[in-house]
Write a protein that holds these residues in place. Structure first.
Motif, PDB file in Angstrom:
ATOM      1  N   CYS A  34      22.233  15.975  -1.262  1.00  9.88           N
ATOM      2  CA  CYS A  34      21.415  17.085  -0.783  1.00  9.88           C
ATOM      3  C   CYS A  34      20.320  17.415  -1.804  1.00  9.88           C
ATOM      4  O   CYS A  34      20.602  17.928  -2.885  1.00  9.88           O
ATOM      5  CB  CYS A  34      22.312  18.293  -0.528  1.00  9.88           C
ATOM      6  N   MET A  51      12.103  14.181   1.811  1.00 12.79           N
ATOM      7  CA  MET A  51      13.436  13.804   2.293  1.00 12.79           C
ATOM      8  C   MET A  51      13.380  12.788   3.431  1.00 12.79           C
ATOM      9  O   MET A  51      14.169  11.861   3.481  1.00 12.79           O
ATOM     10  CB  MET A  51      14.229  15.033   2.749  1.00 12.79           C
ATOM     11  N   GLN A  52      12.453  12.953   4.339  1.00 12.18           N
ATOM     12  CA  GLN A  52      12.340  12.055   5.480  1.00 12.18           C
ATOM     13  C   GLN A  52      12.024  10.625   5.041  1.00 12.18           C
ATOM     14  O   GLN A  52      12.508   9.673   5.646  1.00 12.18           O
ATOM     15  CB  GLN A  52      11.292  12.563   6.452  1.00 12.18           C
ATOM     16  N   LEU A  54      13.152   9.154   2.461  1.00  5.15           N
ATOM     17  CA  LEU A  54      14.359   8.561   1.893  1.00  5.15           C
ATOM     18  C   LEU A  54      15.332   8.040   2.945  1.00  5.15           C
ATOM     19  O   LEU A  54      16.220   7.262   2.626  1.00  5.15           O
ATOM     20  CB  LEU A  54      15.092   9.583   1.023  1.00  5.15           C
ATOM     21  N   GLN A  55      15.194   8.460   4.161  1.00  2.00           N
ATOM     22  CA  GLN A  55      16.151   8.075   5.188  1.00  2.00           C
ATOM     23  C   GLN A  55      16.167   6.573   5.445  1.00  2.00           C
ATOM     24  O   GLN A  55      17.175   6.019   5.833  1.00  2.00           O
ATOM     25  CB  GLN A  55      15.902   8.850   6.483  1.00  2.00           C
ATOM     26  N   GLY A  56      15.097   5.897   5.174  1.00  2.00           N
ATOM     27  CA  GLY A  56      15.041   4.458   5.391  1.00  2.00           C
ATOM     28  C   GLY A  56      15.448   3.625   4.187  1.00  2.00           C
ATOM     29  O   GLY A  56      15.467   2.419   4.235  1.00  2.00           O
TER      30      GLY A  56
END
Length: 57
Positions: A34, A51-52, A54-56
């Motif tokens: 988090c 943050m978005q 990092l999702q990949g």
């Protein structure tokens, strides 16, 4: 040199900006928690706006 200029010199396939003050090597990220990434026991803050991205990873 600004961090944006430094980031522009790095290959996008290997590095990712996670905070206005931090760029990290994707292959060095051990864990994504988090609002932080862990690299060899060190915690690097992740700004909500990144943050978005990092999702990949």
């Amino acid at each position: 040199m600004t961090i944006t200029e430094a980031g522009d010199m790095l290959p996008e396939s290997k590095f990712i900006r996670v905070h206005r003050s931090y760029i990290v090597a994707k292959d060095k990220i051990d864990k994504i928690e988090c609002h932080q990434v862990c690299i060899k026991g060190n915690e690097v803050p992740v700004d909500a706006s990144y943050m978005q991205l990092l999702q990949g990873v």
